[in-house]
Design a protein around this motif. Structure first.
Motif, PDB file in Angstrom:
ATOM      1  N   SER A 116       0.848  -1.184   0.000  1.00 10.31           N
ATOM      2  CA  SER A 116       0.000   0.000   0.000  1.00 10.31           C
ATOM      3  C   SER A 116       0.884   1.233   0.000  1.00 10.31           C
ATOM      4  O   SER A 116       2.010   1.208   0.501  1.00 10.31           O
ATOM      5  CB  SER A 116      -0.945   0.007   1.213  1.00 10.31           C
ATOM      6  N   HIS A 127      -3.494   3.532  -1.611  1.00  7.80           N
ATOM      7  CA  HIS A 127      -4.090   2.562  -2.528  1.00  7.80           C
ATOM      8  C   HIS A 127      -3.252   1.292  -2.490  1.00  7.80           C
ATOM      9  O   HIS A 127      -2.155   1.261  -1.937  1.00  7.80           O
ATOM     10  CB  HIS A 127      -4.134   3.116  -3.955  1.00  7.80           C
ATOM     11  N   ILE A 128      -3.766   0.234  -3.116  1.00  9.92           N
ATOM     12  CA  ILE A 128      -3.051  -1.029  -3.214  1.00  9.92           C
ATOM     13  C   ILE A 128      -2.344  -1.089  -4.568  1.00  9.92           C
ATOM     14  O   ILE A 128      -2.921  -0.759  -5.606  1.00  9.92           O
ATOM     15  CB  ILE A 128      -4.007  -2.230  -3.078  1.00  9.92           C
ATOM     16  N   THR A 142      -6.030  -0.795  -6.845  1.00 11.05           N
ATOM     17  CA  THR A 142      -7.298  -0.204  -6.414  1.00 11.05           C
ATOM     18  C   THR A 142      -7.266   1.307  -6.596  1.00 11.05           C
ATOM     19  O   THR A 142      -6.214   1.938  -6.491  1.00 11.05           O
ATOM     20  CB  THR A 142      -7.587  -0.529  -4.935  1.00 11.05           C
ATOM     21  N   GLN A 148      -7.098   2.475   1.354  1.00 11.18           N
ATOM     22  CA  GLN A 148      -6.938   1.034   1.144  1.00 11.18           C
ATOM     23  C   GLN A 148      -5.540   0.640   1.621  1.00 11.18           C
ATOM     24  O   GLN A 148      -4.560   1.271   1.262  1.00 11.18           O
ATOM     25  CB  GLN A 148      -7.098   0.667  -0.332  1.00 11.18           C
ATOM     26  N   HIS A 149      -5.470  -0.429   2.426  1.00  7.97           N
ATOM     27  CA  HIS A 149      -4.170  -0.829   2.979  1.00  7.97           C
ATOM     28  C   HIS A 149      -4.208  -2.294   3.383  1.00  7.97           C
ATOM     29  O   HIS A 149      -5.212  -2.985   3.232  1.00  7.97           O
ATOM     30  CB  HIS A 149      -3.782   0.066   4.162  1.00  7.97           C
ATOM     31  N   PHE A 162      -7.857  -6.773   1.073  1.00 12.16           N
ATOM     32  CA  PHE A 162      -7.313  -5.546   1.633  1.00 12.16           C
ATOM     33  C   PHE A 162      -8.357  -4.926   2.545  1.00 12.16           C
ATOM     34  O   PHE A 162      -9.500  -5.400   2.639  1.00 12.16           O
ATOM     35  CB  PHE A 162      -6.875  -4.566   0.541  1.00 12.16           C
ATOM     36  N   SER A 164     -10.405  -1.371   3.911  1.00 18.18           N
ATOM     37  CA  SER A 164     -10.792  -0.027   3.506  1.00 18.18           C
ATOM     38  C   SER A 164     -11.989   0.425   4.323  1.00 18.18           C
ATOM     39  O   SER A 164     -12.761  -0.395   4.821  1.00 18.18           O
ATOM     40  CB  SER A 164     -11.142   0.013   2.009  1.00 18.18           C
ATOM     41  N   HIS A 171     -14.583  -0.015   9.021  1.00 18.81           N
ATOM     42  CA  HIS A 171     -13.344  -0.408   8.349  1.00 18.81           C
ATOM     43  C   HIS A 171     -13.515  -1.867   7.942  1.00 18.81           C
ATOM     44  O   HIS A 171     -13.557  -2.749   8.790  1.00 18.81           O
ATOM     45  CB  HIS A 171     -12.150  -0.246   9.292  1.00 18.81           C
ATOM     46  N   GLN A 174     -12.106  -6.196   2.078  1.00 17.44           N
ATOM     47  CA  GLN A 174     -12.482  -6.174   0.668  1.00 17.44           C
ATOM     48  C   GLN A 174     -11.635  -7.208  -0.078  1.00 17.44           C
ATOM     49  O   GLN A 174     -10.574  -7.615   0.390  1.00 17.44           O
ATOM     50  CB  GLN A 174     -12.208  -4.788   0.064  1.00 17.44           C
ATOM     51  N   VAL A 183     -14.087  -5.421  -7.300  1.00 19.32           N
ATOM     52  CA  VAL A 183     -13.904  -5.390  -5.854  1.00 19.32           C
ATOM     53  C   VAL A 183     -15.181  -5.854  -5.170  1.00 19.32           C
ATOM     54  O   VAL A 183     -16.279  -5.396  -5.507  1.00 19.32           O
ATOM     55  CB  VAL A 183     -13.530  -3.976  -5.365  1.00 19.32           C
ATOM     56  N   GLN A 185     -16.925  -6.307  -1.312  1.00 19.85           N
ATOM     57  CA  GLN A 185     -16.833  -6.022   0.118  1.00 19.85           C
ATOM     58  C   GLN A 185     -17.351  -7.236   0.885  1.00 19.85           C
ATOM     59  O   GLN A 185     -18.472  -7.695   0.655  1.00 19.85           O
ATOM     60  CB  GLN A 185     -17.647  -4.783   0.474  1.00 19.85           C
TER      61      GLN A 185
END
Length: 291
Positions: A116, A127-128, A142, A148-149, A162, A164, A171, A174, A183, A185
């Motif tokens: 990330s 972002h990823i 992403t 995003q991490h 990941f 998000s 939090h 995803q 993506v 969730q």
């Protein structure tokens, strides 16, 4: 977006069992505190033969196994990434395409690194990304408007999990398919969810405070989650064993952070890291790796 978990206990001692020489049984890698820094360490799945691998300056923040079972990928607190031989702790720097890399993890085939990063230099804009060394090909995976991490590879390497969240008390876990970019969730409406890992049957395990305290949860896809731990201390960083029969995790139960192991149904909870040494972030050695 701001979020926090229980504060990390302060290191109080050196590794109880440091062994030099040839590589011994190494079922798990983890981070251990040497009194100054978080270092990479290995041990058997019952805690035997625990030893530090690295002794270099600076905290190590995340680790993952290369498929040969003889090397680890380490992300350091300064944003650098190195490949480490578990036999002698030698570190080989990896020339990452962007500075300040976070959460770096190597793919199951050892060919790519996911991480990330905020190209804008703003923490909440992470972002990823994925990178193929040494060719230098880097791709943003992403592009969501929220942070995003903490990427985690699926076992077949075709997807990345990941974390998000859109701000507030949310939090979520995803999953992004790397071929299509779609993506999904997997959690929702349940406060903070962290530390996802995929098991051999596609189940995911993660840490969540949906019950009021951080516990370990398991679920299939976006289905109903099941709680595996129930303890007032912080339980986090779960990791499936290769065969899916056990889960290692970090916990502050007992007043200090250690690595624990339990059966896949949450029973038979046992501390396995040395008592005299703070330990966290377990990762199981990959299947087929040579001892």
């Amino acid at each position: 977006m701001k979020f926090h978990r229980n504060a990390m206990p302060i290191a109080v001692g050196l590794l109880g069992a440091c062994i030099s020489g040839s590589v011994l049984a190494a079922d798990l890698a983890y981070l251990a505190h040497d009194g100054l820094y978080w270092q990479a360490a290995i041990m058997a799945d019952d805690g035997a033969n625990a030893r530090l691998i690295t002794r270099s300056a600076g905290d190590k923040t995340r680790l993952s196994w290369y498929p040969d079972g003889q090397h680890l990928l380490l992300n350091k607190a300064d944003g650098s990434v190195v490949r480490v031989a578990i036999e002698d702790g030698s570190e080989q720097a990896i020339d990452m395409p962007l500075p300040g890399v976070l959460d770096a993890v190597v793919s199951p085939d050892g060919q790519q690194i996911a991480f990330s990063l905020s190209a804008a230099g703003v923490a909440d804009a992470n972002h990823i990304w994925r990178f193929t060394p040494p060719k230098g090909a880097v791709k943003q995976v992403t592009r969501m408007t929220t942070m995003q991490h903490e990427p985690a590879w699926s076992r077949d390497g075709t997807a990345l999990y990941f974390l998000s969240g859109g701000g507030g008390q949310v939090h979520d876990v995803q999953r992004v398919d790397l071929a299509s970019g779609n993506v999904e969730q997997l959690t929702g409406g349940s406060l903070y969810n962290f530390d996802v890992d995929e098991g051999p049957n596609g189940q995911i395990v993660y840490s969540s405070n949906r019950s009021g305290n951080y516990e370990i949860w398991v679920q299939t896809g976006s289905g109903q989650p099941q709680r595996l731990t129930d303890h007032p201390a912080l339980d986090s960083r779960p990791a499936w064993s290769v065969d899916g029969e056990h889960i290692a995790f970090e916990s502050a139960r007992g007043g200090a952070m250690h690595v624990w192991r339990m059966a896949k149904d949450g029973t038979d909870v046992t501390r396995i890291s040395p008592e005299a040494q703070l330990a966290r972030h377990p990762a199981w050695r990959p299947s087929g790796a040579q001892q």
